[in-house]
Design a protein around this motif. Sequence first.
Motif, PDB file in Angstrom:
ATOM      1  N   MET A 112      20.721  74.987   6.838  1.00 28.07           N
ATOM      2  CA  MET A 112      21.127  74.282   8.059  1.00 28.07           C
ATOM      3  C   MET A 112      20.220  73.307   8.506  1.00 28.07           C
ATOM      4  SD  MET A 112      22.387  77.722   9.493  1.00 28.07           S
ATOM      5  CE  MET A 112      22.650  77.522  11.077  1.00 28.07           C
ATOM      6  N   THR A 113      18.891  73.229   7.927  1.00 28.87           N
ATOM      7  CA  THR A 113      17.800  72.282   8.527  1.00 28.87           C
ATOM      8  C   THR A 113      17.800  71.214   7.393  1.00 28.87           C
ATOM      9  OG1 THR A 113      16.138  73.220   7.334  1.00 28.87           O
ATOM     10  CG2 THR A 113      16.550  74.470   9.415  1.00 28.87           C
ATOM     11  N   LEU A 114      16.930  70.432   7.721  1.00 31.90           N
ATOM     12  CA  LEU A 114      16.415  69.001   6.931  1.00 31.90           C
ATOM     13  C   LEU A 114      15.403  69.384   5.882  1.00 31.90           C
ATOM     14  CD1 LEU A 114      16.979  66.129   9.339  1.00 31.90           C
ATOM     15  CD2 LEU A 114      18.596  67.063   7.797  1.00 31.90           C
ATOM     16  N   PHE A 115      14.894  70.519   6.221  1.00 31.85           N
ATOM     17  CA  PHE A 115      13.427  70.862   5.489  1.00 31.85           C
ATOM     18  C   PHE A 115      13.500  71.119   3.909  1.00 31.85           C
ATOM     19  CE2 PHE A 115      11.941  72.296   9.602  1.00 31.85           C
ATOM     20  CZ  PHE A 115      10.603  71.647   9.725  1.00 31.85           C
ATOM     21  N   PRO A 116      14.688  71.306   3.426  1.00 32.53           N
ATOM     22  CA  PRO A 116      14.774  71.459   1.896  1.00 32.53           C
ATOM     23  C   PRO A 116      14.901  69.958   1.398  1.00 32.53           C
ATOM     24  CG  PRO A 116      16.269  72.951   3.002  1.00 32.53           C
ATOM     25  CD  PRO A 116      16.039  72.035   4.034  1.00 32.53           C
ATOM     26  N   LYS A 117      15.273  69.079   2.321  1.00 34.28           N
ATOM     27  CA  LYS A 117      15.405  67.823   1.412  1.00 34.28           C
ATOM     28  C   LYS A 117      14.117  67.022   1.386  1.00 34.28           C
ATOM     29  CE  LYS A 117      20.412  67.532   3.088  1.00 34.28           C
ATOM     30  NZ  LYS A 117      21.051  66.971   4.277  1.00 34.28           N
ATOM     31  N   ALA A 118      13.131  67.508   2.105  1.00 38.49           N
ATOM     32  CA  ALA A 118      11.781  66.689   2.135  1.00 38.49           C
ATOM     33  C   ALA A 118      11.011  67.702   1.117  1.00 38.49           C
ATOM     34  CB  ALA A 118      11.167  66.863   3.463  1.00 38.49           C
ATOM     35  N   GLU A 119      10.113  66.832   0.379  1.00 36.45           N
ATOM     36  CA  GLU A 119       9.474  67.626  -0.834  1.00 36.45           C
ATOM     37  C   GLU A 119       8.070  68.078  -0.124  1.00 36.45           C
ATOM     38  OE1 GLU A 119       9.122  65.388  -4.242  1.00 36.45           O
ATOM     39  OE2 GLU A 119      11.191  66.068  -4.828  1.00 36.45           O
ATOM     40  N   SER A 120       7.837  69.463  -0.092  1.00 35.60           N
ATOM     41  CA  SER A 120       6.232  69.761   0.583  1.00 35.60           C
ATOM     42  C   SER A 120       6.403  71.091   0.124  1.00 35.60           C
ATOM     43  CB  SER A 120       6.626  69.730   2.044  1.00 35.60           C
ATOM     44  OG  SER A 120       7.263  70.606   2.720  1.00 35.60           O
ATOM     45  N   TRP A 121       5.185  71.470   0.406  1.00 36.14           N
ATOM     46  CA  TRP A 121       4.813  73.061   0.033  1.00 36.14           C
ATOM     47  C   TRP A 121       5.736  73.960   0.469  1.00 36.14           C
ATOM     48  CZ3 TRP A 121       3.607  76.235   4.188  1.00 36.14           C
ATOM     49  CH2 TRP A 121       3.347  75.612   5.405  1.00 36.14           C
ATOM     50  N   ILE A 122       6.303  73.782   1.607  1.00 30.58           N
ATOM     51  CA  ILE A 122       7.324  74.740   2.464  1.00 30.58           C
ATOM     52  C   ILE A 122       8.347  75.380   1.188  1.00 30.58           C
ATOM     53  CG2 ILE A 122       9.094  75.175   4.044  1.00 30.58           C
ATOM     54  CD1 ILE A 122       7.335  72.984   5.597  1.00 30.58           C
ATOM     55  N   PHE A 123       8.819  74.420   0.381  1.00 30.46           N
ATOM     56  CA  PHE A 123       9.825  74.940  -0.627  1.00 30.46           C
ATOM     57  C   PHE A 123       9.137  75.040  -2.054  1.00 30.46           C
ATOM     58  CE2 PHE A 123      12.538  74.218   2.994  1.00 30.46           C
ATOM     59  CZ  PHE A 123      13.685  75.202   2.537  1.00 30.46           C
ATOM     60  N   GLY A 124       7.754  74.816  -2.185  1.00 31.51           N
ATOM     61  CA  GLY A 124       7.130  74.933  -3.352  1.00 31.51           C
ATOM     62  C   GLY A 124       7.108  73.673  -4.333  1.00 31.51           C
ATOM     63  N   ALA A 125       7.419  72.461  -3.537  1.00 32.03           N
ATOM     64  CA  ALA A 125       7.507  70.940  -4.292  1.00 32.03           C
ATOM     65  C   ALA A 125       6.143  70.328  -4.610  1.00 32.03           C
ATOM     66  CB  ALA A 125       8.515  70.319  -3.267  1.00 32.03           C
ATOM     67  N   ASN A 126       5.191  71.174  -4.049  1.00 32.47           N
ATOM     68  CA  ASN A 126       4.024  70.362  -4.028  1.00 32.47           C
ATOM     69  C   ASN A 126       3.255  70.451  -5.316  1.00 32.47           C
ATOM     70  OD1 ASN A 126       3.363  72.886  -2.936  1.00 32.47           O
ATOM     71  ND2 ASN A 126       1.502  72.056  -2.409  1.00 32.47           N
ATOM     72  N   VAL A 127       3.587  71.422  -6.058  1.00 33.77           N
ATOM     73  CA  VAL A 127       2.816  72.076  -7.101  1.00 33.77           C
ATOM     74  C   VAL A 127       3.535  71.728  -8.533  1.00 33.77           C
ATOM     75  CG1 VAL A 127       1.585  73.845  -8.428  1.00 33.77           C
ATOM     76  CG2 VAL A 127       1.334  73.566  -5.835  1.00 33.77           C
ATOM     77  N   PRO A 128       3.043  71.114  -9.448  1.00 30.43           N
ATOM     78  CA  PRO A 128       4.050  70.683 -10.619  1.00 30.43           C
ATOM     79  C   PRO A 128       4.395  71.853 -11.257  1.00 30.43           C
ATOM     80  CG  PRO A 128       2.076  69.493 -10.609  1.00 30.43           C
ATOM     81  CD  PRO A 128       1.843  70.202  -9.339  1.00 30.43           C
ATOM     82  N   GLY A 129       5.842  72.129 -11.541  1.00 24.99           N
ATOM     83  CA  GLY A 129       6.175  73.305 -12.444  1.00 24.99           C
ATOM     84  C   GLY A 129       6.611  74.269 -11.370  1.00 24.99           C
ATOM     85  N   LYS A 130       6.356  74.349 -10.198  1.00 26.04           N
ATOM     86  CA  LYS A 130       6.492  75.512  -9.200  1.00 26.04           C
ATOM     87  C   LYS A 130       7.955  75.354  -9.048  1.00 26.04           C
ATOM     88  CE  LYS A 130       4.651  77.753  -5.135  1.00 26.04           C
ATOM     89  NZ  LYS A 130       3.534  77.522  -4.111  1.00 26.04           N
ATOM     90  N   LYS A 131       8.695  76.451  -8.978  1.00 23.35           N
ATOM     91  CA  LYS A 131      10.035  76.696  -8.623  1.00 23.35           C
ATOM     92  C   LYS A 131      10.350  76.237  -7.116  1.00 23.35           C
ATOM     93  CE  LYS A 131      13.698  78.195 -10.950  1.00 23.35           C
ATOM     94  NZ  LYS A 131      13.772  78.064 -12.203  1.00 23.35           N
ATOM     95  N   ASN A 132      11.254  75.095  -6.989  1.00 21.37           N
ATOM     96  CA  ASN A 132      11.645  74.866  -5.803  1.00 21.37           C
ATOM     97  C   ASN A 132      12.745  75.794  -5.057  1.00 21.37           C
ATOM     98  OD1 ASN A 132      12.748  73.346  -3.590  1.00 21.37           O
ATOM     99  ND2 ASN A 132      12.029  71.587  -4.431  1.00 21.37           N
ATOM    100  N   ALA A 133      12.072  76.620  -4.305  1.00 20.64           N
ATOM    101  CA  ALA A 133      13.051  77.773  -3.624  1.00 20.64           C
ATOM    102  C   ALA A 133      12.686  77.965  -2.145  1.00 20.64           C
ATOM    103  CB  ALA A 133      13.019  78.825  -4.457  1.00 20.64           C
ATOM    104  N   VAL A 134      13.710  78.858  -1.623  1.00 20.44           N
ATOM    105  CA  VAL A 134      13.627  79.179  -0.132  1.00 20.44           C
ATOM    106  C   VAL A 134      11.882  79.909  -0.298  1.00 20.44           C
ATOM    107  CG1 VAL A 134      14.903  81.225   0.033  1.00 20.44           C
ATOM    108  CG2 VAL A 134      14.508  79.983   1.871  1.00 20.44           C
ATOM    109  N   ARG A 135      11.342  79.828   0.916  1.00 20.71           N
ATOM    110  CA  ARG A 135      10.103  80.699   0.957  1.00 20.71           C
ATOM    111  C   ARG A 135       9.740  81.070   2.561  1.00 20.71           C
ATOM    112  NH1 ARG A 135       9.337  77.759  -3.482  1.00 20.71           N
ATOM    113  NH2 ARG A 135       7.934  78.876  -5.160  1.00 20.71           N
TER     114      ARG A 135
END
Length: 542
Positions: A485-508
């Motif tokens: 319901m938020t815009l956070f998953p649409k931005a690439e950041s550590w909040i969803f694990g998008a900042n580390v190569p190979g890390k699974k993008n998932a809710v945290r």
Amino acid sequence: MTHTNTHGGDVDAIVIGAGFGGLYQVKKLRDDLGLKVQAYDDAPGVGGTWHWNRYPGALSDTPSHVYRYAFDKELLQESTWETTYLTQPEILTYLNRFADKYDLRRSFQFDTRVTAAHFDEATNLWTVTTNKGDTVKAKYIVCGLGLLSAINTPDIKGIGNFKGELIHTGQWPEGVDLKGKRIGVIGTGSTGQQVITATAPLAEHLTVFQRTPQYNVPVGNRPQSPEEITEIKKNYDAIWDQVFSSGVAFGFEESTIPAMSVSEEERDRIFQEAWDEGGGFRFMFATFCDIATDEAANKAAQKFITTKIKQIVKDPKTAELLTPTDLYAKRPLCGHNYFEVYNRDNVSLINVKRNPIEEITETGIRLADGTECELDILILATGFDAVEGNYMKIDFRGRGGVTLADRWKDGPDGYLGVSETGFPNFFMILGPNGPFTNLPPSIETQVEWISDAIKYIEDNDIAAFDPKPSAEEEWLETCRTIAGMTLFPKAESWIFGANVPGKKNAVRFYLGGLVNYRAVLKEVADSGYASFEQTPMPVAAE
Ligand code: FAD
Ligand code: NA7
């Protein structure tokens, strides 16, 4: 009938971590519940985040009066501060004072890293081992491993070859002299922005290697008079009531007004007021209620900030490089004169998306276009393997020898951010899928809930206590739904694990706010922990 097994371990509980979380947990279990506790931290002293992140400019962006424990009314009255935000040394002093007050250091073995913890179903005990050769059995483990603690070192070609000083901000050593040096900084997140601002006036030349520009608003750090502080101290009960019944727990009233419900002039007036007052969370959550959830509202905030960048940065090309083009939906940043830094003659900005780092050499950085940047010091402000990073470094094995790494291979689970199915009597402070807030109030909430749960286990002679799989799955689904319901998953950041190569993008995270999170925790406790499997102690006839 008597119970054949009380605990039978060497201690009752192992606590890992000496940050805000671990320190309070030791106090609760040892002093309030009377348990025998052994605690570890691989740092030489207390402080956690604030021990490790000693880089120049390190500052909490939570207002000073609410970046502390709420429960200790005496300490609230005794402690003081000078500015509206706390620097790293001030927070470290505060945590040391807390450790002194409750004599917590005697329960810790410092300079010791926990390497493994295995659960034995026959005895319901955990066997914990450390890099110093300790092997200790305990009924309970509480992990205060930190969610921004395991550093992320980028895998850049030649990184080991650099002959100057290579420093990650999250492992900043004592005695670094930046004066008159040619300094490079990779990373422009919260940490990068702080270290860049503090380093620029000291460096001979500062080169910033930026991959993605980020939104930033002023922090608004200013002196706080003794009179203002006295007033805050008088009102602490009401202040904490407000914090604990709010969403992000930063001590301001969150807006209930949608951004598009007011005229453009009114919107800009409200944004300007928040800009003048300062604070990243305040800008995102006190201005309007839907900046983080509605694209149009988000765009309005983007426009306000990007216009400011154009006004502040004198060189239009540099201003363009510093202007984000994505959503304003990462952890909202704030700083002191961040964009102004780029007006200095001794600061240059490199866009490494357009001109990538080809190699770190013995003397500096070579870019794809052949430019050689000669450096004495290279600072990595490249962030953290957030949330589960430190968990993955420990060989945790629960029921049936299942490893935590295996359970979390598709992204971390974590029931209520504090527990994990198949890992009995195992608790986490700021574990995955806990609240996204000013953290001390969430830490306090969790430590108190964990302590109550442990008391319940003790009082009810329970041998093993862990969440039912269905409850955990339901919680994950709740976290996913709210995040969606938020815009956070649409931005690439550590909040969803998008900042580390190979890390699974998932809710945290549970993005439903502290007040709702506390209500869920209360409901679970009030139900007699009905969402937890509770294996009774084996009983034997007398
Ligand atoms: P930490 O303070 O991270 O402590 C964890 C400890 O566990 C560390 O000392 C680590 O050495 C130890 N540890 C980990 N693994 C092991 C192991 N295997 N064996 C032994 N010891 C281990 N939050 C806010 O709310 N507001 C802010 O303004 C804010 N600013 C921040 C700025 C920076 C630069 C950073 C990095 C974080 C910031 N945070 C902020 C988040 C901050 O981490 C929390 O507020 C809080 O300090 C976390 O406390 P903690 O006890 O949970 O974990
Ligand atoms: P962040 O917010 O994860 O920022 C890390 C920065 O480092 C960010 O600008 C990254 O760019 C950059 N980065 C990471 N890897 C690379 C490589 N390989 N090359 C170039 N640039 C890179 O970490 P922080 O420490 O700033 O903040 C984390 C939290 O700690 C913060 O929110 C506060 O709560 C405290 P990217 O954006 O990924 O393109």
